[in-house]
Motif scaffolding. Structure first.
Motif, PDB file in Angstrom:
ATOM      1  N   THR A   1      40.036  36.664  44.614  1.00  0.00           N
ATOM      2  CA  THR A   1      38.874  36.542  43.741  1.00  0.00           C
ATOM      3  C   THR A   1      38.166  37.897  43.645  1.00  0.00           C
ATOM      4  O   THR A   1      38.346  38.766  44.509  1.00  0.00           O
ATOM      5  N   MET A   2      37.363  38.045  42.612  1.00  0.00           N
ATOM      6  CA  MET A   2      36.578  39.273  42.472  1.00  0.00           C
ATOM      7  C   MET A   2      35.622  39.431  43.644  1.00  0.00           C
ATOM      8  O   MET A   2      35.386  40.544  44.115  1.00  0.00           O
ATOM      9  N   GLU A   3      35.084  38.327  44.121  1.00  0.00           N
ATOM     10  CA  GLU A   3      34.175  38.390  45.263  1.00  0.00           C
ATOM     11  C   GLU A   3      34.883  38.952  46.494  1.00  0.00           C
ATOM     12  O   GLU A   3      34.327  39.771  47.223  1.00  0.00           O
ATOM     13  N   GLU A   4      36.119  38.512  46.711  1.00  0.00           N
ATOM     14  CA  GLU A   4      36.895  39.033  47.844  1.00  0.00           C
ATOM     15  C   GLU A   4      37.183  40.525  47.666  1.00  0.00           C
ATOM     16  O   GLU A   4      37.064  41.304  48.615  1.00  0.00           O
ATOM     17  N   TRP A   5      37.591  40.907  46.457  1.00  0.00           N
ATOM     18  CA  TRP A   5      37.885  42.318  46.189  1.00  0.00           C
ATOM     19  C   TRP A   5      36.653  43.175  46.454  1.00  0.00           C
ATOM     20  O   TRP A   5      36.720  44.190  47.133  1.00  0.00           O
ATOM     21  N   LYS A   6      35.540  42.764  45.901  1.00  0.00           N
ATOM     22  CA  LYS A   6      34.301  43.530  46.066  1.00  0.00           C
ATOM     23  C   LYS A   6      33.917  43.646  47.535  1.00  0.00           C
ATOM     24  O   LYS A   6      33.524  44.720  47.991  1.00  0.00           O
ATOM     25  N   ALA A   7      34.022  42.551  48.261  1.00  0.00           N
ATOM     26  CA  ALA A   7      33.661  42.570  49.684  1.00  0.00           C
ATOM     27  C   ALA A   7      34.584  43.489  50.495  1.00  0.00           C
ATOM     28  O   ALA A   7      34.131  44.173  51.414  1.00  0.00           O
ATOM     29  N   ASN A   8      35.848  43.523  50.128  1.00  0.00           N
ATOM     30  CA  ASN A   8      36.830  44.306  50.881  1.00  0.00           C
ATOM     31  C   ASN A   8      36.904  45.776  50.477  1.00  0.00           C
ATOM     32  O   ASN A   8      37.189  46.627  51.324  1.00  0.00           O
ATOM     33  N   TYR A   9      36.686  46.077  49.183  1.00  0.00           N
ATOM     34  CA  TYR A   9      37.010  47.419  48.695  1.00  0.00           C
ATOM     35  C   TYR A   9      35.929  48.124  47.887  1.00  0.00           C
ATOM     36  O   TYR A   9      35.961  49.347  47.774  1.00  0.00           O
TER      37      TYR A   9
ATOM     38  N   GLY B   1      41.472  32.245  31.184  1.00  0.00           N
ATOM     39  CA  GLY B   1      40.158  32.850  31.114  1.00  0.00           C
ATOM     40  C   GLY B   1      40.098  34.138  31.915  1.00  0.00           C
ATOM     41  O   GLY B   1      41.043  34.506  32.619  1.00  0.00           O
ATOM     42  N   LYS B   2      38.964  34.813  31.804  1.00  0.00           N
ATOM     43  CA  LYS B   2      38.758  36.092  32.492  1.00  0.00           C
ATOM     44  C   LYS B   2      38.890  35.955  34.004  1.00  0.00           C
ATOM     45  O   LYS B   2      39.554  36.759  34.648  1.00  0.00           O
ATOM     46  N   THR B   3      38.275  34.920  34.560  1.00  0.00           N
ATOM     47  CA  THR B   3      38.308  34.734  36.010  1.00  0.00           C
ATOM     48  C   THR B   3      39.732  34.519  36.500  1.00  0.00           C
ATOM     49  O   THR B   3      40.162  35.133  37.480  1.00  0.00           O
TER      50      THR B   3
END
Length: 104
Positions: free
Chosen positions: A72-80, A60-62
């Motif tokens: 995770t996308m959440e980690e990426w967004k929070a970091n970068y 799947g996409k996730t």
């Protein structure tokens, strides 16, 4: 060049692009990539997912994004990820439509 060597070189080039975007240039935002080049990290993850699905591998996409991003996308967004201006968001809507929505 034989076919297997070509595939290995293509895979190595993909891994280098992934490393460049995930480690060397975390400062470059997905919205900027999409607006300038018509693709972003999410597109690369989607193409990875599509290639897996075409080979009978359920993904799947996730899951594809976590494999590509290494988090995770959440980690990426929070970091970068940074806030995008209204102008960038408007340009993104156009670029996404031209390069993703209208291509499907």
């Amino acid at each position: 060049m034989d076919k297997q060597t070509e595939i290995e070189i293509q895979a190595a080039a993909f891994r280098r692009l992934q490393m460049h975007l995930m480690e060397d240039r975390t400062d470059v935002q997905n919205i900027d990539l999409m607006n300038m080049a018509g693709f972003c990290r999410n597109c690369l993850a989607r193409w990875y997912q599509e290639a897996a699905n075409e080979r009978g591998i359920e993904m799947g996409k996730t899951e594809a994004r976590e494999i590509y991003y290494g988090m995770t996308m959440e980690e990426w967004k929070a970091n970068y990820q940074t806030e995008a201006s209204a102008e960038k968001q408007a340009a993104f809507e156009v670029a996404f439509k031209e390069n993703v929505t209208d291509k499907q």
